[in-house]
Design an enzyme around this catalytic site. Structure first.
Site, PDB file in Angstrom:
ATOM      1  CB  CYS A   1     -28.347 -57.141 -39.178  1.00  0.00           C
ATOM      2  SG  CYS A   1     -27.775 -55.674 -40.074  1.00  0.00           S
TER       3      CYS A   1
ATOM      4  CG  HIS B   1     -24.714 -59.950 -40.304  1.00  0.00           C
ATOM      5  ND1 HIS B   1     -25.776 -60.574 -40.932  1.00  0.00           N
ATOM      6  CD2 HIS B   1     -24.883 -58.619 -40.502  1.00  0.00           C
ATOM      7  CE1 HIS B   1     -26.554 -59.653 -41.507  1.00  0.00           C
ATOM      8  NE2 HIS B   1     -26.035 -58.464 -41.255  1.00  0.00           N
TER       9      HIS B   1
ATOM     10  CD  GLU C   1     -25.223 -63.985 -40.178  1.00  0.00           C
ATOM     11  OE1 GLU C   1     -25.453 -63.220 -41.134  1.00  0.00           O
ATOM     12  OE2 GLU C   1     -25.379 -63.644 -38.989  1.00  0.00           O
TER      13      GLU C   1
END
Length: 236
Positions: A115, A214, A216
């Site tokens: 990001c 993102h 994660e």
């Protein structure tokens, strides 16, 4: 086999926990867990001065680098005036992450930008950002409301390194109101369904990739696996 050490840049923010309310160096736990899940050891990297000296010293001991998500990049770094929606940049974090990227380039470390990380990587390479995505695409699905991620379908360029890790299409979790306009030294390799560039990568053998989303937060952890595998190959 020695588990590779993966550096992750961090926030420096006012935070509250227990009885404390003070400045803290922090990062959402999902980053560290994503690295741990694929065999790496996460190492948090708070802004440390003098930046260039500290970055060189710490990366000499690490095997890969993640430039994490976070606040806007200062427009001064790419020669523009702030948009009215550009806020909360951190000069210390900007300087630290640029120094980390320069040291990673010098030492040939694998790098993943997440990001804001993609935006920092573009700016460090001499690129420019678009400061408010809704001005480009006339919607706010890339950053719907504070504290929540938008789901964005993306298409990845066949034959790209990212496609080799993730396939040629997936739905990702986004929270960004800025985007990369110019990215010298990188090739765009993923796009949202509205045409917005969502990923880029550098040519060559070294893994050096960045995404606006993102990883994660969802099942596209192949990015972290690819990073840890690239880091492991340096230690073997």
């Amino acid at each position: 086999m020695t588990r590779p050490l993966i550096g992750l840049s961090t926030y420096r923010e006012q935070a509250r926990w227990g009885v404390w309310d003070q400045s803290a160096d922090l990062l959402p736990t999902t980053y560290a867990r994503s690295i741990e899940a694929v065999g790496g050891v996460p190492v948090l990297l708070p802004p440390t001065s003098p930046y260039a000296e500290a970055a060189g010293a710490v990366l000499a001991r690490l095997d890969a680098l993640v430039i994490s998500g976070g606040a806007d990049v200062s427009p001064e770094r790419y020669g523009e005036q702030p948009h009215e929606r550009t806020t909360s940049w951190r000069d210390d974090r900007d300087a630290w992450e640029v120094a980390l990227l320069e040291a990673a380039d010098e030492q040939g470390l694998p790098v993943l930008g997440v990001c804001r990380g993609m935006q920092v990587m573009a700016v460090q390479a001499g690129g420019v950002l678009d400061q408010h995505v809704p001005d480009l695409v006339d919607h706010d699905r890339h950053s719907p409301v504070p504290g929540f991620f938008g789901e964005t379908p993306v298409s990845l360029a066949p034959g790209s390194r990212l496609a080799s890790l993730l396939g040629t299409s997936l739905t990702v979790h986004c929270h960004h109101h800025q985007s990369v306009r110019e990215h010298p030294g990188f090739t765009a390799t993923a796009w949202a369904d509205d045409g917005l560039v969502e990923a880029m990568e550098a040519a060559g053998d070294r893994l050096c990739v960045a995404v606006q989303w993102h990883p994660e937060m969802a099942a596209d952890a192949g990015l972290f696996r690819g990073l840890v595998e690239a880091a492991s190959s340096r230690t073997s």
